[in-house]
Design a protein around this motif. Sequence first.
Motif, short mmCIF file in Angstrom:
data_model
loop_
_atom_site.label_atom_id
_atom_site.label_comp_id
_atom_site.label_asym_id
_atom_site.label_seq_id
_atom_site.Cartn_x
_atom_site.Cartn_y
_atom_site.Cartn_z
N ASP A 265 10.98 136.07 -15.15
CA ASP A 265 11.47 135.19 -16.19
C ASP A 265 10.95 135.87 -17.41
OD1 ASP A 265 11.72 132.99 -17.89
OD2 ASP A 265 10.44 131.76 -16.76
N PRO A 266 12.10 136.13 -18.45
CA PRO A 266 11.46 136.56 -19.52
C PRO A 266 10.95 135.64 -20.71
CG PRO A 266 13.77 136.29 -19.57
CD PRO A 266 13.24 135.72 -18.27
N THR A 267 10.82 134.55 -20.19
CA THR A 267 10.43 133.33 -21.31
C THR A 267 8.71 133.26 -20.88
OG1 THR A 267 11.16 131.64 -19.93
CG2 THR A 267 12.50 132.52 -21.31
N GLY A 268 8.41 133.53 -19.67
CA GLY A 268 7.17 133.43 -19.15
C GLY A 268 7.13 132.40 -18.15
N SER A 269 7.61 131.33 -18.33
CA SER A 269 7.46 130.26 -17.19
C SER A 269 8.77 129.33 -17.27
CB SER A 269 6.29 129.66 -17.07
OG SER A 269 6.09 129.08 -18.31
N THR A 270 9.39 129.21 -18.35
CA THR A 270 10.37 127.96 -18.53
C THR A 270 11.66 128.09 -17.60
OG1 THR A 270 11.68 129.10 -20.28
CG2 THR A 270 9.70 127.55 -20.99
N GLU B 217 28.70 128.05 -6.79
CA GLU B 217 29.75 126.95 -7.57
C GLU B 217 29.12 125.89 -7.85
OE1 GLU B 217 33.82 128.15 -5.37
OE2 GLU B 217 32.26 127.36 -3.73
N ILE B 218 28.11 125.30 -7.09
CA ILE B 218 27.55 123.97 -7.18
C ILE B 218 26.58 124.15 -8.23
CG2 ILE B 218 26.23 122.00 -6.21
CD1 ILE B 218 27.42 122.82 -3.73
N PHE B 219 25.64 125.14 -8.34
CA PHE B 219 24.46 124.98 -9.13
C PHE B 219 24.35 126.18 -10.21
CE2 PHE B 219 22.86 123.18 -5.26
CZ PHE B 219 22.48 121.80 -5.69
N ASP B 220 25.07 127.06 -9.88
CA ASP B 220 24.64 128.43 -10.89
C ASP B 220 25.68 128.31 -12.31
OD1 ASP B 220 24.03 131.02 -12.24
OD2 ASP B 220 25.23 132.10 -10.77
N ASN B 221 25.26 127.39 -12.89
CA ASN B 221 26.25 127.06 -14.25
C ASN B 221 25.45 127.01 -15.48
OD1 ASN B 221 28.97 126.06 -13.19
ND2 ASN B 221 27.48 124.98 -11.64
N LYS B 222 24.17 127.61 -15.69
CA LYS B 222 23.67 127.69 -16.86
C LYS B 222 23.11 126.71 -17.36
CE LYS B 222 25.67 129.36 -20.74
NZ LYS B 222 26.31 130.52 -21.82
N THR B 223 23.31 125.39 -16.94
CA THR B 223 22.54 124.47 -17.22
C THR B 223 21.09 124.24 -16.99
OG1 THR B 223 24.58 123.04 -17.14
CG2 THR B 223 22.68 121.54 -17.39
N THR C 20 16.95 134.35 -27.36
CA THR C 20 17.89 135.31 -27.04
C THR C 20 17.43 135.91 -25.55
OG1 THR C 20 18.01 136.02 -29.31
CG2 THR C 20 18.23 137.77 -27.73
N LYS C 21 16.08 135.83 -25.56
CA LYS C 21 15.28 136.39 -24.20
C LYS C 21 15.87 135.53 -22.85
CE LYS C 21 11.13 134.12 -25.22
NZ LYS C 21 9.74 134.39 -25.58
N ALA C 22 16.14 134.27 -23.04
CA ALA C 22 16.73 133.44 -22.03
C ALA C 22 18.00 133.73 -21.96
CB ALA C 22 16.28 131.95 -22.43
N ARG C 23 18.90 133.87 -22.89
CA ARG C 23 20.37 133.97 -22.79
C ARG C 23 20.60 135.29 -22.11
NH1 ARG C 23 23.40 129.42 -23.24
NH2 ARG C 23 22.52 128.44 -24.64
N VAL C 24 19.97 136.29 -22.12
CA VAL C 24 20.15 137.68 -21.25
C VAL C 24 20.18 137.53 -19.99
CG1 VAL C 24 18.94 139.81 -20.85
CG2 VAL C 24 19.23 139.03 -23.10
N VAL C 25 19.29 136.56 -19.58
CA VAL C 25 19.38 136.51 -18.00
C VAL C 25 20.07 135.17 -17.49
CG1 VAL C 25 17.31 138.01 -17.71
CG2 VAL C 25 16.99 135.63 -18.06
#
Length: 282
Positions: free
Chosen positions: A57-62, A142-148, A171-176
Motif C-alpha cells: 500500500d503506497p498510502t501507508g494504510s488506507t 467483476e464484482i469487486f475490482d472496480n476502484k470504488t 497520485t500514489k493511490a491512483r498508480v495502484v
Amino acid sequence: ESDANACNSAIDARDYETAKSICTHRKDKASALMGLAGYDIINLLKSSGTSTSTLTDPTGSTLGKDDNIGASILNILQLSVADIADKNTRAAAISSSRTNLDSASALLQSSLGDNSSSPLTTDEILLNTFAISFAMQLNQLEIFDNKTTSTSTLPSVNNLSCTQVSDYASTKARVVLIAMDGHLWAAERNGMMCNRIKNAVDALADNTTVVSASFKQEDKLHFHIYDTVCDPLESLTTYLSDLALNLTELKKAISLSGDNTKVIEKADNSTKALMAAVGCVK
C-alpha cells in the motif's frame, strides 16, 4: 483428415473457434474452450517470464492489503493491464474469458465422480479444476475490482454513508488503484460491499431494526438484508462448492503439491476469505 486429426490440427494451430465446432470428444471441446479463455501452453510460457507480486500500500494504510491472485490469473490468461491497457476492453475480455471457462466446466462437471456413466479422466478433472478456479477469480474481479473504496465494509450507522479512504484521489493511490487489474485492495472490496449494504438497507420500508441491531450479526449480515446483498454473490458460492468436489477427486488421483496447482489453492482461499469478510457465509 479424420475428425480427430482435424480437431488436433485446429488445437495445435490455436484455432480454438474451429476446434470448438469440429472436436467431438468432451476433453477436446473443453480444451478448445479453455484456449478461447486464454489458457494454453503459449500463454503459460509468456506468463512465466512476468511477475505478479503482492503490492505494498503506497498510502501507508488506507488501501489495506492487496489480494493479487486475480492478477496472477489475468497474467496467465494474457488479460492483464500490460496486455490490454483500455479498461473497458479488458473488462469485456475478462467477461468473455469467464464465459468460455464456464462452458468448459459445464462439459465436465456433470461427469465428475465414480457414479457417472462416463467418469472424468484425471486430465479432465485437472482441466475442470483450473476452469472453475479461474472463472471464480474472474467473477470476483467483476464484482469487486472496480476502484470504488470505503473505510469499512459497513455503512455509517448515523447517516448510512460509505466513506472513501482519505488518499483515494492521491497520485500514489491512483498508480495502484486500477479497475479490473486483478489487484483487489481491501478498501476496494469494502467500497463495493458497503454500497451494496447501504442500498439494501435504504430499500427497506422500515430499516430501524437493522440499523439499531447493527448490519452484522456475529459473522453474517443481518437476515433482513442478507439475501438482497448476498444473492448476487451466489455464483462465487457455487464455484467454491464445485471446486471443492473437484479437489476431492483430484486428490484421489494425484498429489496437488507443486507450483502448477498453487494458483488453484490460492484462488480457493482468496474467495473463501472474501466471502467471510463481507458477511456472506452460509
